[in-house]
Design a protein around this motif. Structure first.
Motif, PDB file in Angstrom:
ATOM      1  N   ARG A 141      -5.228  15.945 -11.160  1.00 35.64           N
ATOM      2  CA  ARG A 141      -5.657  14.618 -10.711  1.00 35.64           C
ATOM      3  C   ARG A 141      -4.433  13.719 -10.516  1.00 35.64           C
ATOM      4  O   ARG A 141      -4.349  12.980  -9.540  1.00 35.64           O
ATOM      5  CB  ARG A 141      -6.609  13.986 -11.731  1.00 35.64           C
ATOM      6  N   GLY A 142      -3.483  13.786 -11.435  1.00 34.86           N
ATOM      7  CA  GLY A 142      -2.256  13.004 -11.316  1.00 34.86           C
ATOM      8  C   GLY A 142      -1.438  13.404 -10.102  1.00 34.86           C
ATOM      9  O   GLY A 142      -0.895  12.555  -9.394  1.00 34.86           O
ATOM     10  N   ARG A 143      -1.354  14.698  -9.859  1.00 38.90           N
ATOM     11  CA  ARG A 143      -0.617  15.176  -8.674  1.00 38.90           C
ATOM     12  C   ARG A 143      -1.271  14.668  -7.393  1.00 38.90           C
ATOM     13  O   ARG A 143      -0.579  14.216  -6.477  1.00 38.90           O
ATOM     14  CB  ARG A 143      -0.588  16.700  -8.655  1.00 38.90           C
ATOM     15  N   GLN A 144      -2.593  14.762  -7.333  1.00 41.53           N
ATOM     16  CA  GLN A 144      -3.319  14.316  -6.146  1.00 41.53           C
ATOM     17  C   GLN A 144      -3.103  12.820  -5.917  1.00 41.53           C
ATOM     18  O   GLN A 144      -2.844  12.394  -4.792  1.00 41.53           O
ATOM     19  CB  GLN A 144      -4.817  14.619  -6.280  1.00 41.53           C
ATOM     20  N   GLN A 145      -3.192  12.036  -6.983  1.00 39.60           N
ATOM     21  CA  GLN A 145      -2.976  10.607  -6.857  1.00 39.60           C
ATOM     22  C   GLN A 145      -1.552  10.329  -6.389  1.00 39.60           C
ATOM     23  O   GLN A 145      -1.325   9.473  -5.540  1.00 39.60           O
ATOM     24  CB  GLN A 145      -3.239   9.915  -8.196  1.00 39.60           C
ATOM     25  N   GLY A 146      -0.589  11.058  -6.920  1.00 33.57           N
ATOM     26  CA  GLY A 146       0.801  10.892  -6.506  1.00 33.57           C
ATOM     27  C   GLY A 146       1.003  11.233  -5.035  1.00 33.57           C
ATOM     28  O   GLY A 146       1.729  10.534  -4.321  1.00 33.57           O
ATOM     29  N   ARG A 147       0.358  12.311  -4.585  1.00 28.39           N
ATOM     30  CA  ARG A 147       0.465  12.688  -3.170  1.00 28.39           C
ATOM     31  C   ARG A 147      -0.115  11.598  -2.277  1.00 28.39           C
ATOM     32  O   ARG A 147       0.466  11.243  -1.250  1.00 28.39           O
ATOM     33  CB  ARG A 147      -0.243  14.012  -2.919  1.00 28.39           C
ATOM     34  N   GLU A 148      -1.273  11.055  -2.668  1.00 30.03           N
ATOM     35  CA  GLU A 148      -1.906  10.002  -1.869  1.00 30.03           C
ATOM     36  C   GLU A 148      -1.029   8.756  -1.815  1.00 30.03           C
ATOM     37  O   GLU A 148      -0.848   8.167  -0.745  1.00 30.03           O
ATOM     38  CB  GLU A 148      -3.285   9.669  -2.437  1.00 30.03           C
ATOM     39  N   GLU A 149      -0.482   8.366  -2.965  1.00 35.36           N
ATOM     40  CA  GLU A 149       0.389   7.192  -2.988  1.00 35.36           C
ATOM     41  C   GLU A 149       1.640   7.437  -2.161  1.00 35.36           C
ATOM     42  O   GLU A 149       2.098   6.551  -1.442  1.00 35.36           O
ATOM     43  CB  GLU A 149       0.751   6.841  -4.432  1.00 35.36           C
TER      44      GLU A 149
END
Length: 117
Positions: free
Chosen positions: A45-53
């Motif tokens: 979830r953290g990786r996905q959020q980082g990719r989106e940001e």
């Protein structure tokens, strides 16, 4: 169901308490597997959020650079303060408005000033 509850729990102290409860109602191996799965899901979830940001930041940065390039091609000088303002902007609607204005601008104020005033 228990996995969903664990994913919802964000507070570390509550997470630890949930882990203790799991250990008390199921064998240690199964509880560890569930907790490991929980950790992996949080990491993803953290990786996905980082990719989106990162993607959003990259899009904003690209738009800002196009504005500056367009101004330069039109012979409109952007001082350091204006460059920082443009490059620091993350609002896509504002960047789009500035880009459209930059296409015909002869001065920096035509791009950055609020024309509604």
């Amino acid at each position: 169901m228990a996995r969903r509850v664990l994913l919802w729990v964000g507070d570390e102290a509550v997470h630890e308490a949930a882990g203790r409860v799991l250990h008390s109602v199921m064998d240690a191996q199964r509880a560890e597997e569930l907790m490991r799965s929980y950790g992996e899901q949080l990491i993803e979830r953290g990786r996905q959020q980082g990719r989106e940001e990162g993607r959003e930041e990259g899009l904003s940065r690209g738009r800002a650079e196009y504005i500056l390039r367009t101004l330069a091609l039109r012979g409109v000088h952007a001082d350091e303060a204006a460059r920082e303002r443009i490059l620091g902007c993350t609002d896509v609607a504002t960047l789009d408005r500035w880009f459209e204005r930059s296409l015909n601008a002869t001065t920096l104020s035509e791009v950055l000033d609020d024309l509604a005033q």
